[in-house]
Write a protein that holds these residues in place. Structure first.
Motif, PDB file in Angstrom:
ATOM      1  N   ASN A  96       0.805  -1.227   0.000  1.00  0.00           N
ATOM      2  CA  ASN A  96       0.000   0.000   0.000  1.00  0.00           C
ATOM      3  C   ASN A  96       0.837   1.275   0.000  1.00  0.00           C
ATOM      4  O   ASN A  96       0.346   2.335  -0.374  1.00  0.00           O
ATOM      5  CB  ASN A  96      -0.973  -0.005   1.185  1.00  0.00           C
ATOM      6  N   ALA A  97       2.106   1.185   0.392  1.00  0.00           N
ATOM      7  CA  ALA A  97       2.949   2.388   0.462  1.00  0.00           C
ATOM      8  C   ALA A  97       3.852   2.553  -0.756  1.00  0.00           C
ATOM      9  O   ALA A  97       4.676   3.468  -0.794  1.00  0.00           O
ATOM     10  CB  ALA A  97       3.806   2.346   1.727  1.00  0.00           C
ATOM     11  N   LEU A  98       3.692   1.699  -1.759  1.00  0.00           N
ATOM     12  CA  LEU A  98       4.622   1.685  -2.890  1.00  0.00           C
ATOM     13  C   LEU A  98       4.731   3.036  -3.587  1.00  0.00           C
ATOM     14  O   LEU A  98       5.825   3.593  -3.737  1.00  0.00           O
ATOM     15  CB  LEU A  98       4.194   0.613  -3.896  1.00  0.00           C
ATOM     16  N   THR A  99       3.600   3.583  -4.026  1.00  0.00           N
ATOM     17  CA  THR A  99       3.634   4.848  -4.753  1.00  0.00           C
ATOM     18  C   THR A  99       4.140   5.979  -3.866  1.00  0.00           C
ATOM     19  O   THR A  99       4.898   6.847  -4.317  1.00  0.00           O
ATOM     20  CB  THR A  99       2.233   5.189  -5.292  1.00  0.00           C
ATOM     21  N   ALA A 127       7.807  -0.880   4.108  1.00  0.00           N
ATOM     22  CA  ALA A 127       7.224  -1.651   5.203  1.00  0.00           C
ATOM     23  C   ALA A 127       6.781  -0.752   6.353  1.00  0.00           C
ATOM     24  O   ALA A 127       5.701  -0.940   6.927  1.00  0.00           O
ATOM     25  CB  ALA A 127       8.237  -2.683   5.698  1.00  0.00           C
ATOM     26  N   THR A 128       7.599   0.227   6.685  1.00  0.00           N
ATOM     27  CA  THR A 128       7.295   1.107   7.817  1.00  0.00           C
ATOM     28  C   THR A 128       6.073   1.972   7.538  1.00  0.00           C
ATOM     29  O   THR A 128       5.161   2.082   8.372  1.00  0.00           O
ATOM     30  CB  THR A 128       8.507   2.001   8.133  1.00  0.00           C
ATOM     31  N   ASN A 133       0.114   2.968   7.729  1.00  0.00           N
ATOM     32  CA  ASN A 133      -1.125   3.218   6.986  1.00  0.00           C
ATOM     33  C   ASN A 133      -2.253   2.272   7.389  1.00  0.00           C
ATOM     34  O   ASN A 133      -3.432   2.621   7.282  1.00  0.00           O
ATOM     35  CB  ASN A 133      -0.877   3.086   5.482  1.00  0.00           C
ATOM     36  N   THR A 134      -1.903   1.068   7.823  1.00  0.00           N
ATOM     37  CA  THR A 134      -2.928   0.063   8.138  1.00  0.00           C
ATOM     38  C   THR A 134      -3.174  -0.095   9.634  1.00  0.00           C
ATOM     39  O   THR A 134      -4.029  -0.886  10.033  1.00  0.00           O
ATOM     40  CB  THR A 134      -2.520  -1.309   7.566  1.00  0.00           C
ATOM     41  N   LEU A 148       4.751  -4.673   8.326  1.00  0.00           N
ATOM     42  CA  LEU A 148       6.124  -4.270   8.635  1.00  0.00           C
ATOM     43  C   LEU A 148       7.124  -5.376   8.315  1.00  0.00           C
ATOM     44  O   LEU A 148       8.222  -5.108   7.810  1.00  0.00           O
ATOM     45  CB  LEU A 148       6.237  -3.899  10.113  1.00  0.00           C
ATOM     46  N   LEU A 149       6.748  -6.621   8.569  1.00  0.00           N
ATOM     47  CA  LEU A 149       7.702  -7.730   8.463  1.00  0.00           C
ATOM     48  C   LEU A 149       7.405  -8.673   7.302  1.00  0.00           C
ATOM     49  O   LEU A 149       7.936  -9.785   7.266  1.00  0.00           O
ATOM     50  CB  LEU A 149       7.720  -8.517   9.783  1.00  0.00           C
TER      51      LEU A 149
END
Length: 213
Positions: A96-99, A127-128, A133-134, A148-149
């Motif tokens: 979800n944090a890629l962009t 990951a962080t 975000n979730t 995260l992991l």
């Protein structure tokens, strides 16, 4: 009013596919190289794949395939229905944090002589931020550190150095599903790529993936 969270997440996944497709299409059309000189990009609405300077190929439907694979593995490992529901949701959201991180890295390059994050730093940032975000979403079971992991290797060689015994089982499942989908072609299943998948998992068992998973 009842809300089906997984249906919302699938809609979010589709929206992310569309957003990323538009993002990379604009890069190609404008001749802007923000993901490396060796980038390969093919985009057609939301049907796209790209290969970045980290040599990771992602195709449309990636998150949904991760969810499907994760559910199958979760059932085989005896997870109950509530855990399976959460596992599917987190599988959809694993990137979800890629962009956000790509855009962050672009800004970083402006002040670092065009040099981006190292692979390790890139994975840690994804990951962080993804975990953050979730963190407040209303899931049914304990999902701490799953996002995260989810890139940790069973032998402790992952971004945070966690061995499998200190990594949530949901994170391990998503890691295996994600690795298989990015290293093998799951858009179509043939006898040849089935063999490739089996060999890939077998060869990395005990190193990338725990024997239990």
């Amino acid at each position: 009013m009842k809300i089906n969270l997984n249906e919302i997440l699938y809609a979010v996944s589709f929206a992310l596919d569309a957003t990323e497709a538009e993002y990379y299409e604009r890069i190609r059309n404008n001749g802007i190289s923000v993901i490396g000189e060796t980038s390969i990009l093919r985009a057609d609405n939301v049907r796209f794949s790209y290969k970045d300077h980290r040599n990771v190929v992602v195709t449309v439907g990636h998150s949904k395939r991760i969810a499907a694979l994760s559910i199958v593995m979760g059932k085989a490992l005896g997870l109950d229905d509530n855990k399976l529901i959460d596992l599917a949701a987190y599988a959809v959201l694993h990137d979800n944090a890629l962009t956000e991180v790509i855009q962050e890295e672009n800004q970083y390059k402006l002040y670092n002589n065009g040099i981006g994050y190292s692979d390790e730093d890139y994975n840690i940032r994804c990951a962080t931020i993804g975990e953050k975000n979730t963190s407040l979403l209303p899931f049914r079971t304990n999902n701490r550190d799953v996002i995260l992991l989810h890139n940790e290797h069973s032998d402790g060689s992952g971004p945070f150095g966690r061995h499998y015994e200190n990594t949530p089982i949901k994170a391990q499942i998503i890691h295996l599903a994600n690795s298989v989908d990015t290293h093998c072609d799951l858009t179509t299943i043939t006898k040849e790529n089935y063999t490739e998948i089996c060999n890939y998992v077998r060869n990395n068992s005990g190193r990338l993936f725990s024997v239990e998973v």
